[in-house]
Design an enzyme around this catalytic site. Sequence first.
Site, PDB file in Angstrom:
ATOM      1  N   GLY A  86       9.476  -6.421   5.368  1.00 52.19           N
ATOM      2  CA  GLY A  86       8.186  -5.851   5.309  1.00 52.19           C
ATOM      3  C   GLY A  86       7.999  -4.703   3.957  1.00 52.19           C
ATOM      4  N   GLY A  88       8.444  -1.894   2.433  1.00 55.36           N
ATOM      5  CA  GLY A  88       8.971  -0.419   2.948  1.00 55.36           C
ATOM      6  C   GLY A  88       8.678   0.431   1.579  1.00 55.36           C
ATOM      7  N   ARG A  89       7.919   0.134   0.552  1.00 53.62           N
ATOM      8  CA  ARG A  89       7.711   1.013  -0.315  1.00 53.62           C
ATOM      9  C   ARG A  89       6.544   0.665  -1.125  1.00 53.62           C
ATOM     10  NH1 ARG A  89      11.614   0.234  -5.527  1.00 53.62           N
ATOM     11  NH2 ARG A  89      12.049  -2.070  -5.227  1.00 53.62           N
ATOM     12  N   LYS A 109       3.439  -0.019  -5.769  1.00 52.88           N
ATOM     13  CA  LYS A 109       4.602  -0.142  -5.497  1.00 52.88           C
ATOM     14  C   LYS A 109       5.508   0.903  -6.024  1.00 52.88           C
ATOM     15  CE  LYS A 109       8.502  -3.491  -6.517  1.00 52.88           C
ATOM     16  NZ  LYS A 109       8.773  -4.623  -7.066  1.00 52.88           N
ATOM     17  N   GLY A 122      11.526   4.666  -0.237  1.00 56.24           N
ATOM     18  CA  GLY A 122       9.837   4.394  -0.399  1.00 56.24           C
ATOM     19  C   GLY A 122       9.321   4.344  -1.761  1.00 56.24           C
ATOM     20  N   ARG A 179       4.270 -14.577   1.278  1.00 57.29           N
ATOM     21  CA  ARG A 179       5.571 -15.192   0.788  1.00 57.29           C
ATOM     22  C   ARG A 179       6.069 -16.135   2.035  1.00 57.29           C
ATOM     23  NH1 ARG A 179       7.556  -9.894  -1.160  1.00 57.29           N
ATOM     24  NH2 ARG A 179       5.745  -8.465  -1.272  1.00 57.29           N
ATOM     25  N   ASP A 250      11.882 -13.539   0.729  1.00 58.23           N
ATOM     26  CA  ASP A 250      10.778 -12.708   0.861  1.00 58.23           C
ATOM     27  C   ASP A 250      10.059 -12.373  -0.731  1.00 58.23           C
ATOM     28  OD1 ASP A 250      13.460 -11.612   0.662  1.00 58.23           O
ATOM     29  OD2 ASP A 250      12.430  -9.710   0.239  1.00 58.23           O
ATOM     30  N   ASN A 251      11.005 -13.007  -1.519  1.00 61.09           N
ATOM     31  CA  ASN A 251      10.219 -12.860  -2.704  1.00 61.09           C
ATOM     32  C   ASN A 251      10.063 -14.433  -3.327  1.00 61.09           C
ATOM     33  OD1 ASN A 251      10.978 -10.146  -2.891  1.00 61.09           O
ATOM     34  ND2 ASN A 251      13.100 -10.584  -3.838  1.00 61.09           N
TER      35      ASN A 251
HETATM   36  P1  AMP Z   1      13.274  -5.960  -2.972  1.00 63.22           P
HETATM   37  O1  AMP Z   1      14.732  -6.079  -3.246  1.00 63.22           O
HETATM   38  O2  AMP Z   1      12.477  -5.128  -3.623  1.00 63.22           O
HETATM   39  O3  AMP Z   1      12.637  -7.568  -2.962  1.00 63.22           O
HETATM   40  O4  AMP Z   1      12.928  -5.246  -1.255  1.00 63.22           O
HETATM   41  C1  AMP Z   1      13.625  -5.973  -0.193  1.00 63.22           C
HETATM   42  C2  AMP Z   1      13.139  -5.178   0.752  1.00 63.22           C
HETATM   43  O5  AMP Z   1      13.745  -3.852   0.934  1.00 63.22           O
HETATM   44  C3  AMP Z   1      11.556  -4.950   0.907  1.00 63.22           C
HETATM   45  O6  AMP Z   1      11.608  -4.925   2.496  1.00 63.22           O
HETATM   46  C4  AMP Z   1      11.554  -3.690   0.512  1.00 63.22           C
HETATM   47  O7  AMP Z   1      10.383  -2.897   0.808  1.00 63.22           O
HETATM   48  C5  AMP Z   1      12.580  -2.741   0.867  1.00 63.22           C
HETATM   49  N1  AMP Z   1      12.882  -1.966  -0.193  1.00 63.22           N
HETATM   50  C6  AMP Z   1      13.442  -1.990  -1.557  1.00 63.22           C
HETATM   51  N2  AMP Z   1      13.406  -0.656  -2.128  1.00 63.22           N
HETATM   52  C7  AMP Z   1      13.235   0.275  -1.182  1.00 63.22           C
HETATM   53  C8  AMP Z   1      12.865   1.716  -1.308  1.00 63.22           C
HETATM   54  N3  AMP Z   1      13.247   2.426  -2.171  1.00 63.22           N
HETATM   55  N4  AMP Z   1      12.544   2.149  -0.117  1.00 63.22           N
HETATM   56  C9  AMP Z   1      12.047   1.542   0.906  1.00 63.22           C
HETATM   57  N5  AMP Z   1      12.205   0.140   1.041  1.00 63.22           N
HETATM   58  C10 AMP Z   1      12.583  -0.390   0.008  1.00 63.22           C
HETATM   59 MG    MG Z   2      10.728  -8.320  -2.317  1.00 64.21          MG
END
Ligand code: AMP
Ligand code: MG
Length: 489
Positions: A86, A88-89, A109, A122, A179, A250-251
């Site tokens: 989900g 997260g940020r 973001k 976040g 996604r 998820d990407n």
């Molecule tokens: P990503 O690597 O950016 O594709 O993120 C993978 C997952 O980690 C997703 O659920 C993001 O929302 C979460 N996420 C990545 N960085 C952060 C952060 N700094 N704070 C909270 N959630 C994060």
């Molecule tokens: Mg991602």
Amino acid sequence: MFPEFTLRYARLPEHFFLRFDPVPVKAPRLVAFNRPLAEELGFDLDAFDADQAAEWFSGNAVPQGAEPVAQAYAGHQFGHFNPRLGDGRAVLLGEVVDRAGRLRDIQLKGAGMTPFSRGADGRAPLGPVLREYLVSEAMHVMGVPTTRALAAVTTGERVFRRVPEPGAVLTRVATSHLRVGTFQYFAARDDVEAVRTLAEMAIERHYPELAEVDEGERYLALVEAVAARQARLVARWMGLGFIHGVMNTDNCSIAGETIDYGPCAFMEAYDPATVFSSIDEGGRYAYRNQPWIAQWNLARLAETLIPLIDDDQERAVARATELIKRYEPLYEAEWLAVMREKLGLATEEEGDRALVDAFLEAMQAGRADFTLAFRRLGEAVEEDAPALLERFESDEGLRAWLPRWRERLAREDAGPAAIAERMRAVNPLYIPRNHRVEEALAAAAEDDFAPFETLREVLADPFTEQPGREAYAQPAPPTEAVFRTFCGT
Ligand code: AMP
Ligand code: MG
């Protein structure tokens, strides 16, 4: 100034997201704004006010009509399934209808901790925000489907990664944020109706040509359509030496856009085994694996739709499996089309595949820079060009290959000048080279945005020689070469 919202995602049933307002930041400052994109989205730029924009694009003020939500999704990360990731940020402010009549997501973001944050902060550091800004916009200009960057704001707060860094928020625009992982979230909960809702939304937003396909075929047709877009997308990455770095499900965008610029990087010396990301220890997302990882991700998408494909599960699986296999020739055709263009070929011949492979082999043997080898090849249509030869540490392979290529070019309908011209239009001179990107980010961290601005300018016109900017076309000097990128996003 903000265009009117046409809310879609926030109108889905409540278990698709969590309502969540961005967490305000201390001292927002607008450091980058994409006027042409804003125009495209229907912003009223006559009323543009940088202070107001900083409020909106930091999340300190929610624009009228927006209903911010954090979207629920799951995902396979490096092959391991996580049923709950989900946003997260990130928060989706909502959708707007752009000037071309297309629905576009506007997302912040780095907008603060959400219920999906899983203990993380976040937030986003300035470096990764600017990297996504530069690289996604460069990809767009080079003709690659991608999410876009509308704005970057610094927050006046620090975030802590390996070292403290300035915090920032990126405003990302996507055709949608659906996604493969969004489908997986509901499939993992056996919520077939939610999967159907998502599939219908995807068809309506991205594949309207499937609207008339009947129930028995439409969900398989959706997978097929997504597969076609992914094949096209990854073929374009391969043609630019782009390595995404985190092709987790998820990407992987249902709309077929490049999404989530984390440890991504462009390859310099050609080696298909290249991996940049420090967290990709097994090389799962190496350059040469990307097409097959996309296929693996598509299989995960198909799995979520099994109950909708056929009541007979065995038959559904057999049909989906057969379809996923068809991705292979689809991808090969897309890739060959990209490579033919890069070699200046507008016609198709049986031996083209071998011709492309032989050039790549010569490039690998000669440790030639991927981008410049193709670019300088366009100067060697008629005779060996020093600018091409000097890119190869050893050029025996190349010298043997060039006559073969010219013989093939002679069967094209165009003359040498026209061939050279069309090669210049597809082989960029300027790409976001890792060391240049790093240099721009390092300066920005010290509040000097001049290198970022210059790089942004250079990358806005990648196919044209820009006098005085020759250095931006060059690979990194050995002392500055980047071999590892860090997620730390
Ligand atoms: P990503 O690597 O950016 O594709 O993120 C993978 C997952 O980690 C997703 O659920 C993001 O929302 C979460 N996420 C990545 N960085 C952060 C952060 N700094 N704070 C909270 N959630 C994060
Ligand atoms: Mg991602």
